[in-house]
Scaffold this motif. Sequence first.
Motif, PDB file in Angstrom:
ATOM      1  N   LYS A   1     -21.215   3.365   5.429  1.00  0.00           N
ATOM      2  CA  LYS A   1     -21.289   2.484   4.271  1.00  0.00           C
ATOM      3  C   LYS A   1     -20.791   3.251   3.043  1.00  0.00           C
ATOM      4  O   LYS A   1     -20.943   4.481   2.972  1.00  0.00           O
ATOM      5  CB  LYS A   1     -22.721   2.006   4.041  1.00  0.00           C
TER       6      LYS A   1
ATOM      7  N   ALA B   1     -27.592   2.247   7.141  1.00  0.00           N
ATOM      8  CA  ALA B   1     -26.274   2.768   7.525  1.00  0.00           C
ATOM      9  C   ALA B   1     -26.405   3.599   8.792  1.00  0.00           C
ATOM     10  O   ALA B   1     -27.483   4.124   9.097  1.00  0.00           O
ATOM     11  CB  ALA B   1     -25.680   3.609   6.398  1.00  0.00           C
TER      12      ALA B   1
ATOM     13  N   ASP C   1     -20.501  -1.326  -0.504  1.00  0.00           N
ATOM     14  CA  ASP C   1     -21.874  -1.717  -0.178  1.00  0.00           C
ATOM     15  C   ASP C   1     -22.852  -1.326  -1.281  1.00  0.00           C
ATOM     16  O   ASP C   1     -24.079  -1.432  -1.092  1.00  0.00           O
ATOM     17  CB  ASP C   1     -22.295  -1.064   1.142  1.00  0.00           C
TER      18      ASP C   1
END
Length: 293
Positions: free
Chosen positions: A140, A122, A144
């Motif tokens: 994120k 991320a 996710d």
Amino acid sequence: MKIKNQSSLSSKYWLLIIAVVCVILMGIGSLPGVRGPLRFVANYTVIPMQKGISYVGMWMSDFSKNFETMNDMKKENSELQSKVDELTIDNTRLRQDQYELERLRELYKLDENYSDYNKIGAHVIANNGTNWFSDFTIDKGSKDGIKVNCNVMAGSGLVGIVTEVGPNYAQVRSIIDDASNVSGMVLSTSDTCIVRGDLKLMSDGRIRFEKLANNDNKIEVGEQIVTSHIGDRFLQGLFIGYISEIEVDSNNLTRSGYITPAADFSKLQEVLVITTTKQDMINKDAGTKDGGE
């Protein structure tokens, strides 16, 4: 009483007369058969004039050439400046790519070191507005697989823990935050301690540990501190940093000191989020035991 100009001819007529005389003299001077005083007068008056005209012509020609050269130089300079600007931009991009590649290599090594855990990369998109990333946001979220209490890593080790999750973002509290405390362990002896965040210490590039047992185990500067097995939020064995200073407390029962963290909290850009939480591990172990029974 004003005296009027007595000249019967205006200046423009005098100029015309002089020009005609000069042309006549120039014509006489150029004739091959003319000799005597007339030839002398023609040469005496016309040659300096021809030299002057020639000089003016040469000066005008040089000026014109210099003007054209100056314009060419300006155009060439403009083109060169454009090329320099393009090269500067390209060089900046290459350097950015190089730095990003180095950071991604660090994350790749980190990923390999903790290959047992599922992770997702991320980008850091915001922090709390200070010089230190004590509290920051990544790009994120729950879509996710990220959830609260997911451990976050960067550099060579632990950075913090997820405290809030949205569909496409997550909030992270780092281990240097004043509200943070992590159950740590000396890797070489398995002695446990508490690692506490303190933003005031980060100006010196360190964090504090305390409540390390003062026993017979010899612990020196340079020892590695990792997360311990007794923590309820942090997975075991995540690298926190190196001991930079250690001393025995006044009670003579415990030791405390400082740690140089594994991550640089002044310029976090990319992180790895372990999508498996400590509670997930506990639940999995409990399910395995129940299934085994």
